[in-house]
Scaffold this motif. Structure first.
Motif, PDB file in Angstrom:
ATOM      1  N   GLU A  82       0.842  -1.196   0.000  1.00 12.87           N
ATOM      2  CA  GLU A  82       0.000   0.000   0.000  1.00 12.87           C
ATOM      3  C   GLU A  82       0.880   1.249   0.000  1.00 12.87           C
ATOM      4  N   GLY A  83       2.113   1.095   0.454  1.00 12.99           N
ATOM      5  CA  GLY A  83       3.051   2.217   0.443  1.00 12.99           C
ATOM      6  C   GLY A  83       3.147   2.856  -0.926  1.00 12.99           C
ATOM      7  N   PHE A  84       3.316   2.027  -1.959  1.00 18.29           N
ATOM      8  CA  PHE A  84       3.457   2.663  -3.272  1.00 18.29           C
ATOM      9  C   PHE A  84       2.123   3.126  -3.844  1.00 18.29           C
ATOM     10  N   ASP A  85       1.013   2.445  -3.464  1.00 18.66           N
ATOM     11  CA  ASP A  85      -0.219   3.005  -4.039  1.00 18.66           C
ATOM     12  C   ASP A  85      -0.685   4.252  -3.301  1.00 18.66           C
ATOM     13  N   TYR A  86      -0.321   4.383  -2.006  1.00 21.15           N
ATOM     14  CA  TYR A  86      -0.502   5.696  -1.366  1.00 21.15           C
ATOM     15  C   TYR A  86       0.354   6.734  -2.088  1.00 21.15           C
ATOM     16  N   GLY A  87       1.592   6.367  -2.351  1.00 22.77           N
ATOM     17  CA  GLY A  87       2.516   7.293  -3.008  1.00 22.77           C
ATOM     18  C   GLY A  87       1.976   7.768  -4.346  1.00 22.77           C
ATOM     19  N   VAL A  88       1.494   6.825  -5.143  1.00 23.95           N
ATOM     20  CA  VAL A  88       0.944   7.196  -6.447  1.00 23.95           C
ATOM     21  C   VAL A  88      -0.265   8.119  -6.267  1.00 23.95           C
ATOM     22  N   GLY A  89      -1.116   7.800  -5.273  1.00 25.60           N
ATOM     23  CA  GLY A  89      -2.282   8.641  -5.008  1.00 25.60           C
ATOM     24  C   GLY A  89      -1.891  10.057  -4.619  1.00 25.60           C
ATOM     25  N   ILE A  90      -0.817  10.172  -3.827  1.00 21.18           N
ATOM     26  CA  ILE A  90      -0.360  11.487  -3.373  1.00 21.18           C
ATOM     27  C   ILE A  90       0.189  12.298  -4.551  1.00 21.18           C
ATOM     28  N   LEU A  91       0.880  11.620  -5.464  1.00 27.07           N
ATOM     29  CA  LEU A  91       1.507  12.342  -6.580  1.00 27.07           C
ATOM     30  C   LEU A  91       0.531  12.638  -7.715  1.00 27.07           C
ATOM     31  N   LEU A  92      -0.631  11.942  -7.678  1.00 28.42           N
ATOM     32  CA  LEU A  92      -1.585  12.055  -8.789  1.00 28.42           C
ATOM     33  C   LEU A  92      -1.891  13.475  -9.268  1.00 28.42           C
ATOM     34  N   PRO A  93      -2.283  14.398  -8.366  1.00 25.45           N
ATOM     35  CA  PRO A  93      -2.664  15.722  -8.879  1.00 25.45           C
ATOM     36  C   PRO A  93      -1.477  16.508  -9.438  1.00 25.45           C
ATOM     37  N   PHE A  94      -0.263  16.126  -9.047  1.00 30.40           N
ATOM     38  CA  PHE A  94       0.902  16.904  -9.460  1.00 30.40           C
ATOM     39  C   PHE A  94       1.556  16.359 -10.721  1.00 30.40           C
ATOM     40  N   LEU A  95       1.460  15.054 -10.925  1.00 32.03           N
ATOM     41  CA  LEU A  95       2.143  14.459 -12.073  1.00 32.03           C
ATOM     42  C   LEU A  95       1.227  14.262 -13.278  1.00 32.03           C
ATOM     43  N   GLY A  96      -0.080  14.306 -13.050  1.00 32.79           N
ATOM     44  CA  GLY A  96      -0.989  14.179 -14.182  1.00 32.79           C
ATOM     45  C   GLY A  96      -1.450  15.548 -14.624  1.00 32.79           C
ATOM     46  N   ARG A  97      -1.146  15.899 -15.856  1.00 28.25           N
ATOM     47  CA  ARG A  97      -1.432  17.278 -16.289  1.00 28.25           C
ATOM     48  C   ARG A  97      -2.837  17.442 -16.859  1.00 28.25           C
ATOM     49  N   ASP A  98      -3.385  16.349 -17.388  1.00 24.24           N
ATOM     50  CA  ASP A  98      -4.776  16.431 -17.849  1.00 24.24           C
ATOM     51  C   ASP A  98      -5.505  15.166 -17.427  1.00 24.24           C
ATOM     52  N   ASP A  99      -6.782  15.121 -17.759  1.00 24.60           N
ATOM     53  CA  ASP A  99      -7.609  14.015 -17.295  1.00 24.60           C
ATOM     54  C   ASP A  99      -7.061  12.667 -17.752  1.00 24.60           C
ATOM     55  N   GLN A 100      -6.638  12.619 -19.013  1.00 24.87           N
ATOM     56  CA  GLN A 100      -6.164  11.350 -19.544  1.00 24.87           C
ATOM     57  C   GLN A 100      -4.880  10.896 -18.852  1.00 24.87           C
ATOM     58  N   GLU A 101      -4.016  11.832 -18.579  1.00 24.83           N
ATOM     59  CA  GLU A 101      -2.781  11.477 -17.856  1.00 24.83           C
ATOM     60  C   GLU A 101      -3.085  10.995 -16.447  1.00 24.83           C
ATOM     61  N   ARG A 102      -4.040  11.647 -15.808  1.00 19.27           N
ATOM     62  CA  ARG A 102      -4.384  11.228 -14.442  1.00 19.27           C
ATOM     63  C   ARG A 102      -5.010   9.837 -14.442  1.00 19.27           C
ATOM     64  N   ARG A 103      -5.776   9.573 -15.493  1.00 22.41           N
ATOM     65  CA  ARG A 103      -6.351   8.231 -15.575  1.00 22.41           C
ATOM     66  C   ARG A 103      -5.260   7.190 -15.780  1.00 22.41           C
ATOM     67  N   ARG A 104      -4.260   7.534 -16.572  1.00 22.83           N
ATOM     68  CA  ARG A 104      -3.170   6.579 -16.758  1.00 22.83           C
ATOM     69  C   ARG A 104      -2.449   6.319 -15.437  1.00 22.83           C
ATOM     70  N   ILE A 105      -2.266   7.397 -14.684  1.00 22.60           N
ATOM     71  CA  ILE A 105      -1.587   7.240 -13.393  1.00 22.60           C
ATOM     72  C   ILE A 105      -2.409   6.344 -12.463  1.00 22.60           C
ATOM     73  N   ILE A 106      -3.715   6.613 -12.395  1.00 25.62           N
ATOM     74  CA  ILE A 106      -4.572   5.805 -11.517  1.00 25.62           C
ATOM     75  C   ILE A 106      -4.567   4.351 -11.968  1.00 25.62           C
ATOM     76  N   ASN A 107      -4.569   4.153 -13.283  1.00 28.84           N
ATOM     77  CA  ASN A 107      -4.617   2.778 -13.786  1.00 28.84           C
ATOM     78  C   ASN A 107      -3.355   1.968 -13.480  1.00 28.84           C
ATOM     79  N   THR A 108      -2.253   2.647 -13.131  1.00 28.36           N
ATOM     80  CA  THR A 108      -1.065   1.873 -12.762  1.00 28.36           C
ATOM     81  C   THR A 108      -1.285   1.111 -11.454  1.00 28.36           C
TER      82      THR A 108
END
Lengths: 340, 463
Positions: free
Chosen positions: A25-51
């Motif tokens: 869960e450490g890395f999926d918390y990490g991905v969740g925390i970085l989501l708004p900053f690393l995804g620049r548009d909706d599609q990028e954020r969806r790609r991040i979430i899908n990881t």
């Protein structure tokens, strides 16, 4: 099998469940925390979430299992910890609730505000537990006011001591770094590059925060009063792993870097449980009032039943959960099918 | 305010809320298994669309079930540490089995099912949803085993030194007849809930002549399963009721508002209670009918509330051992009444489907959407009946609810958490219903545009 053996075995198994939980869960918390900053548009954020899409729920079950196993094998530990950390856990539950539904709900409506809102819910739902677990673990090792009848008698503010807060900061930074590296391994192009760059920027903070936490623990608390060689080794491995992670990231060897941040999570958690043993909750009021594996455990019959169950099912779970990671081993790119 | 009362409210509300989502999961998973099986065997695309359309609603509901379930596991320790210390030895074991055997199975394979439509082989994909459905049912079994133990403890011994219940016999716990009665009753209630959910939404579209072929298929399956399941709920419920008379006579008497032991015992059809909820001001009775219901003959002694109260006082010391009769009495009647209504509606639905939609009868279809809440009400009533019928005990005969609460909790703290949970749950139910309604109305064709399966390039262009 003697009762003491079973109690020690279950202490180790519960530590194992927490280690698994923090690592995964450490890395999926990490991905969740970085989501708004690393995804620049909706599609990028969806790609991040899908990881983390197919994995986060299974990762969270490690927590549920750790809780249930504590309930079954050390009822007093479960009862004291959960009733004692009441408000902190309410906060934790709120975070886990919004995070869980956010993954499912965000794509169910096209309005940008709807999606942005759920993205921030994923962020908050990942940030809060990432800090709170660190605070909880910090207090576990530091000791909390527990009276003679095993009840926590401090308030919520008691949990927010400087050492525990530092632990919270460390867990946040380590999870975020761990998540950034995971993301870099599961994404392509821009997102991969951004995730790598983020990991590179984050790791010095994670390492520094970890070192400060250990030093403060040494100076301001009595957790290291009876420090053993084993603990020192475990703490050094954690620090070395974090430092190595930084070195590997700078050489773009992210796979190895992911292993090293994983090692730092695993070994810091081992260090924590090793320092506790044979205690499970330390009373800051009177050492005799501490909960131990002896006075907190179930009967040896329950422990035996639980051992048989664990012996059969834990390996099976590990196999199919590991296999699901293998199934979804591909990176999520522009052409990938997005579900969330 | 009293932390016990507040903790009870919080537990009741969070449990009832969680149980809004669970029954649908228990049943709807198998519907999807059936459709996807037909798809894999015949290759007929319509069954894939059925699995996907109902699968989407399944997922929206499932997410709510997952997140509200965590709250329950935490709350045993948070609010009920006295209970947790006392029963952990016994109660914790089925809970741990629940995690290891069910939660992992559900979460991992649901991940594979959601994300694997294109990635994994068809049979593996089918196996995934099968394991999710199986996992949810296994989960129901273990949590009901834990609950059945609270209703009637078996396979344990009280350790005099620690004052705690200790597990002595795992087999007695796992093969507790009560747990199995609970299981069949709950699982069939889950199938009923899913069936009426599918019936209602299918009828909505059929009444509007939309996707007729598609929704006739789901309607037909739901009518068949709905009728069978509703009958099974009733039968299992009746067996459970007669069993209750033996093992929890107070709960049985309270659910019938039978004040005094009688042979033959009358059946109270309706009753009005005073403000205490424990005294009757008026009632309508049918002589001998209760004995008839319990024993299938117009005689047989049924113990009454007053006599059991006296017996319990000699057994457990002075105290009030009477549950809130008004609540048990009425929740029982609501549950049974709705059950009978659902059997009738199930028969009507099946008649429509089998007789090939006679227009004379089919015009009622537009009203069928309103059957969806019925099983939810019945499930809630049944749950409230079970849990309040046991009061003042949290573990029948062993531990009272007042002694089970965390002693270190202050009323203000619990009030705060109660308010917080109520607020967030209210917001979430609104969102959940909005999404379920939206996707139900949209139907299977709208899925392509509305759903998440948007071609990435299209979204990219928008972004």
């Amino acid at each position: 099998m003697s009762t003491e053996f079973l109690q020690t075995l279950w202490f180790i198994l519960i530590a194992f469940l927490w280690i698994g939980f923090f690592f995964l869960e450490g890395f999926d918390y990490g991905v969740g925390i970085l989501l708004p900053f690393l995804g620049r548009d909706d599609q990028e954020r969806r790609r991040i979430i899908n990881t983390i899409g197919p994995f986060w729920d299974g990762n969270e079950v490690w927590l549920i299992t750790a809780g249930a196993a504590m309930f079954a094998t050390f009822p007093n530990w479960y009862a004291t910890l959960f009733s004692g950390f009441y408000l902190a856990l309410v906060l934790m539950l709120l975070a886990l609730i919004v995070r869980g539904v956010a993954f499912e709900f965000r794509s169910k409506d096209r309005r940008p505000t709807w999606r942005r809102t759920w993205d921030w819910m994923i962020f908050i739902g990942s940030l809060v537990p990432a800090i709170l677990w660190g605070i909880a673990m910090g207090n576990l090792i530091r000791g909390v006011p527990i009276d003679a009848s095993m009840n926590y008698v401090g308030g919520f503010s008691n949990l927010l001591n400087p050492f525990a807060l530092l632990c919270g900061l460390s867990s946040l930074l380590i999870f975020a770094t761990h998540g950034a590296i995971f993301l870099s391994l599961k994404s392509e192009e821009d997102i991969e590059a951004r995730a790598s760059a983020t990991a590179k920027r984050l790791w010095p903070f994670a390492l520094t925060s970890y070192i400060i936490t250990v030093v403060v623990g040494f100076l301001a608390t009595n957790i290291f009063d009876q420090i053993t060689v084993i603990q020192i080794v475990l703490l050094l491995i954690t620090g070395a792993a974090l430092a190595t992670a930084g070195w590997l990231i700078s050489r773009l060897r992210n796979k190895e870097a992911f292993i090293t941040t994983g090692v730092s999570i695993v070994f810091s958690t081992i260090a924590l449980f090793a320092s506790l043993y044979p205690r499970v909750m330390i009373s800051s009021l009177n050492p005799d009032w501490s909960l131990t594996i002896y006075n907190a455990s179930s009967s040896s019959y329950s422990l035996k039943v639980m051992s048989i169950i664990a012996l059969i099912f834990v390996p099976i779970v590990l196999l199919y959960q590991g296999w699901s990671y293998y199934i979804f081993r591909e990176r999520i790119g522009r052409e990938s099918k997005l579900e969330y | 305010m009293d932390p016990v009362i507040l903790s009870r409210w919080q537990f009741a509300l969070t449990t009832i809320y969680h149980f809004f989502f669970v029954p649908l999961t228990l049943g709807l998973g198998w519907f999807i298994v059936i459709w996807e099986t037909i798809y894999v065997r015949t290759g007929n695309e319509v069954y894939k669309r059925l699995a996907k359309f109902w699968g989407k609603l399944f997922l929206i509901n499932f997410a709510m079930g997952v997140v509200t379930g965590i709250v329950l596991e935490f709350q045993f320790g948070m609010n009920w540490s006295g209970f947790s210390r006392f029963v952990g030895d016994v109660f914790g074991v089925p809970l741990a089995l629940d995690s290891l055997l069910a939660f992992f199975l559900e979460s991992v394979f649901l991940g594979i099912w959601i994300f694997g439509w294109e990635t994994v082989p068809k049979r593996l994909h089918l196996a995934s949803i099968f394991l999710v459905a199986l996992g949810s049912n296994i989960s129901a079994f273990w949590i009901l085993t834990a609950n059945a133990w609270m209703q009637g403890p078996v396979g344990y011994m009280i350790n005099e030194a620690t004052g705690r219940a200790e597990l002595m016999d795992f087999a007695a716990l796992a093969f507790n007849p009560r747990a199995w009665l609970f299981f069949w009753h709950t699982i069939s209630a889950g199938f009923t809930t899913a069936a009426f959910f599918v019936l209602g939404i299918s009828a909505y579209h059929l009444a509007r002549n939309q996707n007729v072929d598609f929704f006739r298929r789901s309607f037909r399956l739901a009518a068949t399963i709905g009728l069978i399941a509703a009958v099974v709920v009733g039968v299992a419920g009746h067996v459970q009721g007669t069993y209750l008379l033996e093992v929890q006579p107070m709960a049985a008497a309270a659910s019938e508002a039978l004040w005094d032991t009688a042979d033959p015992a009358p059946f109270t059809v309706v009753a009005i209670f005073d403000s205490t909820g424990k005294r009757e001001t008026w009632s309508l009775q049918i002589p001998k009918a209760l004995s008839l219901l319990y024993f299938f003959r117009p005689e047989g002694e049924v113990p009454g509330i007053n006599q059991i109260q006296a017996e319990y006082e000699t057994l457990y010391g002075p105290g009030d051992y009477v549950p809130l009769v008004a609540l048990t009495f009425w929740t029982f009647r609501i549950m049974v009444g709705l059950g009978l209504l659902m059997i009738t509606l199930g028969a009507y639905a099946l008649f429509l489907a089998v007789r090939n939609w006679p227009s004379k009868w089919a015009r009622w279809l537009k009203w069928i959407i309103w059957v969806i809440p019925l099983p939810y009400l019945a499930n809630t009533a049944g749950w409230v009946l079970t849990e309040t019928g046991r009061q003042p005990w949290i573990v029948q005969g062993l531990l009272k609810t007042v002694d089970a609460v965390s002693p270190n909790l202050e009323a203000g703290t619990v009030l705060l958490s109660l308010i917080v949970f109520v607020l967030i749950y209210a917001v979430l139910i609104a969102i959940d219903v909005y999404l379920l309604a939206k996707y139900s109305k949209a139907g299977p064709d709208a899925e392509k545009q509305e759903s998440v399966d948007v071609a990435p390039s299209v979204v990219g262009a928008q972004g």
